[in-house]
Structure formats: C-alpha cells, structure tokens
Design an enzyme around this catalytic site. Sequence first.
Site, PDB file in Angstrom:
ATOM      1  N   GLU A   1      21.669  -1.682   4.524  1.00  0.00           N
ATOM      2  CA  GLU A   1      22.873  -1.821   5.658  1.00  0.00           C
ATOM      3  C   GLU A   1      23.942  -3.205   5.220  1.00  0.00           C
ATOM      4  O   GLU A   1      22.850  -4.128   4.931  1.00  0.00           O
ATOM      5  CB  GLU A   1      23.070  -0.878   6.746  1.00  0.00           C
TER       6      GLU A   1
ATOM      7  N   LYS B   1      19.019   1.645  17.708  1.00  0.00           N
ATOM      8  CA  LYS B   1      19.265   1.462  16.090  1.00  0.00           C
ATOM      9  C   LYS B   1      19.220   0.379  15.165  1.00  0.00           C
ATOM     10  O   LYS B   1      19.258   0.144  14.748  1.00  0.00           O
ATOM     11  CB  LYS B   1      20.750   2.967  15.690  1.00  0.00           C
TER      12      LYS B   1
ATOM     13  N   ASP C   1       5.549   2.396   7.119  1.00  0.00           N
ATOM     14  CA  ASP C   1       5.747   3.603   7.442  1.00  0.00           C
ATOM     15  C   ASP C   1       6.495   3.611   7.736  1.00  0.00           C
ATOM     16  O   ASP C   1       6.197   3.542   9.479  1.00  0.00           O
ATOM     17  CB  ASP C   1       4.415   4.285   8.020  1.00  0.00           C
TER      18      ASP C   1
ATOM     19  N   HIS D   1      30.638  -7.678  10.538  1.00  0.00           N
ATOM     20  CA  HIS D   1      29.732  -7.107   9.856  1.00  0.00           C
ATOM     21  C   HIS D   1      31.198  -6.462   8.432  1.00  0.00           C
ATOM     22  O   HIS D   1      30.536  -5.600   7.347  1.00  0.00           O
ATOM     23  CB  HIS D   1      29.710  -5.923  10.260  1.00  0.00           C
TER      24      HIS D   1
END
Length: 446
Positions: free
Chosen positions: A85, A279, A295, A392
């Site tokens: 991202e 998130k 993991d 962004h």
Amino acid sequence: MSKKVKGFSKMTKEAKIEWLTNNYFNNPDEARETLQKYWHKDPKTQQLHDEFIENTLTNYFLPFGVAPNFKINDKVYAMPMAIEESSVVAAAAKAASFWYDRGGFKSEVISTKKVGHVHFAYYGDYNKLWEFFNSVKDRFYADTAEITKNMRKRGGGIEDLMLINKTFEEPNYYQIKATFETVDSMGANFINTCLEQFANTLQEAVKESDIFTEKEKDIQIIMCILSNYTPECLVRSEVSCPVEFLETDGVSAEEFVEKFERAVHVARIEPYRATTHNKGIMNGIDAVVIATGNDFRAIEAACHTYAARSGQYRSLTDCAVEDGIFKFWIEVPMALGTVGGLTNLHPVVKLAHELLDNPSAKELMGIVAASGLAQNFGALRALVTTGIQQGHMKMHLLNILNKLEATNEEKEEMKKFFKDKVPHYNMIVNKFCEMRGVSSVEELKK
C-alpha cells in the site's frame, strides 16, 4: 473450465504450470512466461521458496522498504516493512522523525503468556471430574516432560493448567486451558504438540480410574489447538511531550491536540470509525510482522478480538493530556517469534532481523507496537490537519503513472506539477493526456 485433476500435488512444478495455463488462460504462453519471470535466478533459493508451501508455482513479490529514524527505548532503528500500500512507509518514517526529537517511543512488554485448549465432551458429574483433574495434574506435566525439555532450558514451558466448565454455553463441553511461555519462538507447534499429549493423558488417566462409570469414561476429544487470541501476551508503546511541542502543518499546538484527542475518542466510541482507525494501525504492524517472517493473520485476529473485549469494537490506541503533557499510546496482544518458522529460512527475513540487531521476541514486540503507533499518529495527524488524501494520493501518483506507462522524464514532470496540489485520479489522467498531446486514455493506447 477443465475437468477435475487427479494427482496434482504429485506433478512437477513445470507440469502443474503446463496444466494450469492450458486450462485456465486464454494465452497460455504469456501466463507461463509471467509465472517463470518471478522465479529466483539461484535454483537453491528458488527451491527454498518452493518448499515453504504446497503446489508452489512462482514467487509473489511485495515491496520491502525501510522507515528510518525510529527511536524506541533510546535505541535507533531502521524499520523493515513489507507492504503493497502506498504511503504506509512514508507515513511511518515521517512519524518516526517527528517523535525522534521529542523523546521517541517507549515500549514495554506487559506479559508474554500464550494459551491453548483441549476441547472435550464429558458426560458425567462436574465435581467428580474437577477433583480428579486436580489429583492427576502432575501427570500432565510428567507426560509432556520430553516435549518441553528444550523449551524449559530456554526459560519457557507450561505455566499453568486449568479445567474449565463451559456446560452453561454448550451441553457437556469442557476445556483444559493451558498457559505457556515460549520465549523467543512463536510456539504454535510446541503448544499444539503439548495439547495433543494432554488429550491422550486425560483419556488414559480417566480410563484407568475406578471412580468413573463406563459412560463417564467415554470422553470425546473435540480438538486440541492453541488460541491466536493472546490477551496475556501484551505490549504497550507510548509517545509523550509537552503540548507546546506539537505545532504542526500550520496548526497551533493547542488546536492540533484538541482535534487529535477528539479524533481518538471518536474511534473509541464509534465502531465504523474504529474499524478504519485500527486498519491503519495494522498497516504499520503487519508490514513489520511480514518483513520479520511472522504470522500477520494471527496478529490481526488477536488485535481485533482485543479491540472488542469490552463488548464493543474500539480503537487500539488512546490519548490524554495531563498537566500540559500530551500522551498517545497503544496496547496490543503480540505473539511473535524470532526463532523457528521462516525466521531462520527466508533470506530477506534473516536480513530484516539483522537490520533490527537480531532482537529477542520481547524486543520485537516493542518494535512492532511502535510501528503501529507511528502509523496511527501519522494518519491522525494528516486527518486533523491537511486531510488524508494529500499525502496518500501523492504516493499513489506513481502507481497511476506506471499504469499509464509513463517514462521517467514524464514522471518527474508530473511530480513537479502536483508538488503543491492534491492529485486526484482524473486530474492525473487529464494532465498526462495533455502532456502527451492526446484527448483521452484510449488515444494513449493507440
């Protein structure tokens, strides 16, 4: 669509690719070329990657970046991050630099216990089972002594065993809840091996006892499995400084702190916002977890469960202002390992651990928590000042230009043009078409 294939796992990699491309792609040669293009040039390294999972066809690349200037417990790190991202690494690096001169991050491991369960059904009197379990408890430790020997040498092992009555939720349902310390390993295989032995011990001990009826002796083992929810394997990371040191992006320190604190509190009470808020935290956490060969799905599951422990899903971070001091912190469950699994196998994972000065599992917990806190600070800082899209979309600019097959010269010209603007997709496309002297994307493709 092809017919069902038999013996696929026994085929060579080349035969698997041949079957797959011929049956599922319009252009088998092109698909085959794409898969082979990502093979490692060193056959031994490629074989290593092939054997990580089953039915491997090729390698899937993620960018491996670094966010420098992370001061954590007065030690400076370059943070390895593997993520696809845009803007995540940049935001983490910006937040790390911001806090570098304000004391940095302070991380503290609160506890490191992990939990596993033997889930079983027992058709009898609970009090009889409880008394029996406690009378033979030492046998569970003795029967796993060989399994736990090496772990005990490293300072770990089985911490505690408890019998849990869950019959009020499910008829005849009980658990053996086991708590473990696994030191520098994540410990999944170790824990699951111990649990399976506990199940064998339970069944054997009950059958040998003369206090149970034949029906009561018929214990059904449902499953033996560790839990990825690790509320007793906790780490906290915090940043703090006087409020007056927080003037940022043309916003006064007082206004910034007021808006920042309210933004965090919104995420504490509003699940819709909390989900996006967390998130963003996981952007920072997952990137380091992946880079260090751990993991990330287990960490995600634990963190989201922990965020809902009050009965409502809430922010994983919090903040407060006390006596003119701004404090911002995160507390998250973090079961990580620095030995075992990919940590000793994957060459880039080994490099990431060396980059971090080969941390212990506890040190890595603090590093990863700081990454999540930095990411959240960077996102909230943007949201309450310039808006999230400015940073962004500037990072996303290159993705769009690559899709348009821009040259390096065109990329530089576009970056200069959007230096003081918030680029949106249509703006980028229109400006690029203007540079090329065409009126539409369709004309670019001709």
